[in-house]
Design a protein around this motif. Structure first.
Motif, mmCIF file in Angstrom:
data_model
loop_
_atom_site.group_PDB
_atom_site.id
_atom_site.type_symbol
_atom_site.label_atom_id
_atom_site.label_comp_id
_atom_site.label_asym_id
_atom_site.label_seq_id
_atom_site.Cartn_x
_atom_site.Cartn_y
_atom_site.Cartn_z
ATOM 1 N N LYS A 1 0.758 -1.320 -0.101
ATOM 2 C CA LYS A 1 -0.115 0.065 -0.087
ATOM 3 C C LYS A 1 0.830 1.309 0.094
ATOM 4 O O LYS A 1 0.594 2.071 0.664
ATOM 5 C CB LYS A 1 -1.083 -0.035 1.152
ATOM 6 N N LYS A 2 1.851 1.326 -0.948
ATOM 7 C CA LYS A 2 2.821 2.360 -0.770
ATOM 8 C C LYS A 2 2.577 3.184 -2.008
ATOM 9 O O LYS A 2 3.231 4.120 -2.556
ATOM 10 C CB LYS A 2 4.219 1.804 -0.916
ATOM 11 N N LEU A 3 1.539 2.742 -2.959
ATOM 12 C CA LEU A 3 1.158 3.581 -4.172
ATOM 13 C C LEU A 3 0.267 4.621 -3.916
ATOM 14 O O LEU A 3 -0.795 4.359 -3.588
ATOM 15 C CB LEU A 3 0.665 2.895 -5.039
ATOM 16 N N GLU A 4 0.353 5.914 -3.777
ATOM 17 C CA GLU A 4 -0.310 6.990 -3.399
ATOM 18 C C GLU A 4 -0.293 8.112 -4.451
ATOM 19 O O GLU A 4 0.636 8.530 -4.707
ATOM 20 C CB GLU A 4 -0.012 7.484 -2.066
ATOM 21 N N PRO A 5 -1.392 8.343 -4.933
ATOM 22 C CA PRO A 5 -2.653 7.962 -4.873
ATOM 23 C C PRO A 5 -3.075 6.803 -5.529
ATOM 24 O O PRO A 5 -2.358 6.824 -6.855
ATOM 25 C CB PRO A 5 -3.683 9.065 -5.356
ATOM 26 N N SER A 6 -3.608 5.755 -5.306
ATOM 27 C CA SER A 6 -3.955 4.661 -6.003
ATOM 28 C C SER A 6 -5.334 4.034 -5.851
ATOM 29 O O SER A 6 -5.871 4.503 -4.855
ATOM 30 C CB SER A 6 -2.953 3.341 -5.823
ATOM 31 N N ASN A 7 -5.943 3.388 -6.927
ATOM 32 C CA ASN A 7 -6.879 3.055 -6.756
ATOM 33 C C ASN A 7 -7.129 1.223 -7.197
ATOM 34 O O ASN A 7 -6.742 0.959 -8.198
ATOM 35 C CB ASN A 7 -8.372 3.469 -7.815
ATOM 36 N N VAL A 8 -7.312 0.756 -5.885
ATOM 37 C CA VAL A 8 -7.066 -1.012 -6.083
ATOM 38 C C VAL A 8 -8.457 -1.403 -5.763
ATOM 39 O O VAL A 8 -8.984 -1.271 -5.007
ATOM 40 C CB VAL A 8 -6.032 -1.414 -5.140
ATOM 41 N N GLY A 9 -8.715 -1.996 -7.097
ATOM 42 C CA GLY A 9 -10.177 -2.358 -7.036
ATOM 43 C C GLY A 9 -10.392 -3.956 -6.981
ATOM 44 O O GLY A 9 -9.790 -4.659 -8.187
ATOM 45 N N ASN A 10 -10.529 -4.579 -5.821
ATOM 46 C CA ASN A 10 -11.058 -5.889 -5.813
ATOM 47 C C ASN A 10 -9.755 -6.647 -6.212
ATOM 48 O O ASN A 10 -9.927 -7.676 -6.880
ATOM 49 C CB ASN A 10 -12.245 -6.306 -6.694
ATOM 50 N N LEU A 11 -8.737 -6.649 -5.568
ATOM 51 C CA LEU A 11 -7.384 -7.342 -5.596
ATOM 52 C C LEU A 11 -7.413 -8.237 -4.725
ATOM 53 O O LEU A 11 -7.508 -7.988 -3.488
ATOM 54 C CB LEU A 11 -6.269 -6.431 -6.046
ATOM 55 N N SER A 12 -6.564 -9.464 -5.045
ATOM 56 C CA SER A 12 -6.442 -10.456 -4.193
ATOM 57 C C SER A 12 -4.887 -10.615 -4.307
ATOM 58 O O SER A 12 -4.369 -10.943 -5.602
ATOM 59 C CB SER A 12 -6.990 -11.618 -4.136
ATOM 60 N N PHE A 13 -3.867 -10.652 -3.436
ATOM 61 C CA PHE A 13 -2.408 -11.068 -3.633
ATOM 62 C C PHE A 13 -2.191 -12.560 -3.645
ATOM 63 O O PHE A 13 -1.405 -12.924 -2.912
ATOM 64 C CB PHE A 13 -1.823 -10.137 -2.790
ATOM 65 N N SER A 14 -2.786 -13.189 -4.559
ATOM 66 C CA SER A 14 -2.570 -14.554 -4.822
ATOM 67 C C SER A 14 -3.286 -15.006 -6.034
ATOM 68 O O SER A 14 -4.046 -14.328 -6.635
ATOM 69 C CB SER A 14 -3.399 -15.607 -3.556
ATOM 70 N N CYS A 15 -2.765 -16.001 -6.383
ATOM 71 C CA CYS A 15 -3.140 -16.658 -7.897
ATOM 72 C C CYS A 15 -3.919 -17.982 -7.638
ATOM 73 O O CYS A 15 -3.581 -18.930 -7.176
ATOM 74 C CB CYS A 15 -2.024 -16.852 -8.767
ATOM 75 N N VAL A 16 -5.347 -17.823 -7.802
ATOM 76 C CA VAL A 16 -6.088 -19.074 -8.004
ATOM 77 C C VAL A 16 -5.934 -19.904 -9.120
ATOM 78 O O VAL A 16 -5.975 -19.536 -10.314
ATOM 79 C CB VAL A 16 -7.709 -18.591 -7.868
ATOM 80 N N GLU A 17 -5.663 -21.193 -8.931
ATOM 81 C CA GLU A 17 -5.361 -22.045 -9.777
ATOM 82 C C GLU A 17 -6.927 -22.510 -10.250
ATOM 83 O O GLU A 17 -7.977 -22.782 -9.614
ATOM 84 C CB GLU A 17 -4.717 -23.373 -9.570
ATOM 85 N N PRO A 18 -7.023 -22.671 -11.691
ATOM 86 C CA PRO A 18 -8.272 -23.566 -12.222
ATOM 87 C C PRO A 18 -8.292 -24.910 -11.660
ATOM 88 O O PRO A 18 -7.423 -25.571 -11.522
ATOM 89 C CB PRO A 18 -8.129 -23.448 -13.626
#
Length: 245
Positions: free
Chosen positions: A150-167
């Protein structure tokens, strides 16, 4: 931001064939957009409008194919003035941009994973990226790490998850001699089958099944790059149905 040199790199994987990977634009008519179109990578770039209008500065380069295979792909864009190196999975393409300007002049934010709605016709017809990205680096800034901390200012982070879901799909590879035989379902009125496939071969048998009680059979095959369905019914006058697509 007015830059003579840019280096942008990232890795992505997706099962979607369309989506904006990143986008930036400016008031001088400059823009840069990297996106997936029909599972190919497309870079659109314009270093500004001259008296003849933006169409002469617009440059579009396409590379790669079948990039919606849910494997990691790496991208590096290196720009020095009008000279661009575009590298996808170690395959480098060199080109020069159209127009007469050397600087990329971006007045607004750069967005990764989509583009903001600007009211322009181009913005609402493009899909956002759906998948995973990692190691996003923009001119020496580790965007992934900065966003996570959360060091990006100003920033707009929309519904992100910091993991990768495998199919949850499990692919099966067939060579020229292999096949998979599964038990049928006798005394069922309905025959229903669905699957996804990918192949380089223009011909091949995808599915074959006999109907019970010698009522006929169904066959799905690829013939010269087209999918055909053949249904043979033994007990009616018009005993063969052929559908090609």
């Amino acid at each position: 931001m007015k830059t003579l040199k840019d280096v942008i790199s990232l890795k992505f994987k997706t099962s979607e064939s369309e989506g904006v990977i990143f986008h930036g634009e400016g008031q001088q008519g400059d823009y840069i957009t990297l996106e997936l179109k029909k599972a190919k990578l497309v870079l659109n770039l314009n270093l500004g409008i001259n008296q003849l209008g933006s169409i002469f500065g617009h440059t579009s380069v396409t590379t790669g194919s079948l990039l919606d295979d849910h494997h990691w792909h790496s991208i590096i864009i290196e720009r020095h003035g009008r000279n661009i190196n575009l590298t996808l999975d170690r395959h480098m393409q060199h080109f020069r941009t159209n127009g007469e300007f050397d600087y990329l002049d971006l007045d607004y934010e750069i967005t990764f994973g989509g583009m903001p709605f600007s009211g322009k016709p181009s913005s609402n017809s493009r899909k956002n990226f759906k998948g995973c990205m990692e190691s996003i680096n923009y001119n020496g800034n580790n965007i992934t790490d900065l966003a996570k901390r959360k060091k990006l200012e100003p920033s707009n982070v929309g519904n992100l998850s910091f993991s990768c879901v495998e199919p949850h799909t499990v692919p099966v590879f067939f060579n020229a001699t292999s096949y998979l035989e599964v038990p049928g379902r006798p005394s069922q009125d309905l025959f229903s089958v669905s699957f996804l496939f990918r192949t380089w071969n223009p011909n091949g048998l995808l599915l074959f099944s006999h109907f019970a009680d010698d009522l006929g059979n169904v066959e799905i095959d690829i013939n010269e790059g087209k999918v055909s369905v053949h249904i043979n019914v033994s007990q009616v006058k018009k005993n063969r149905i052929d559908i090609s697509s």
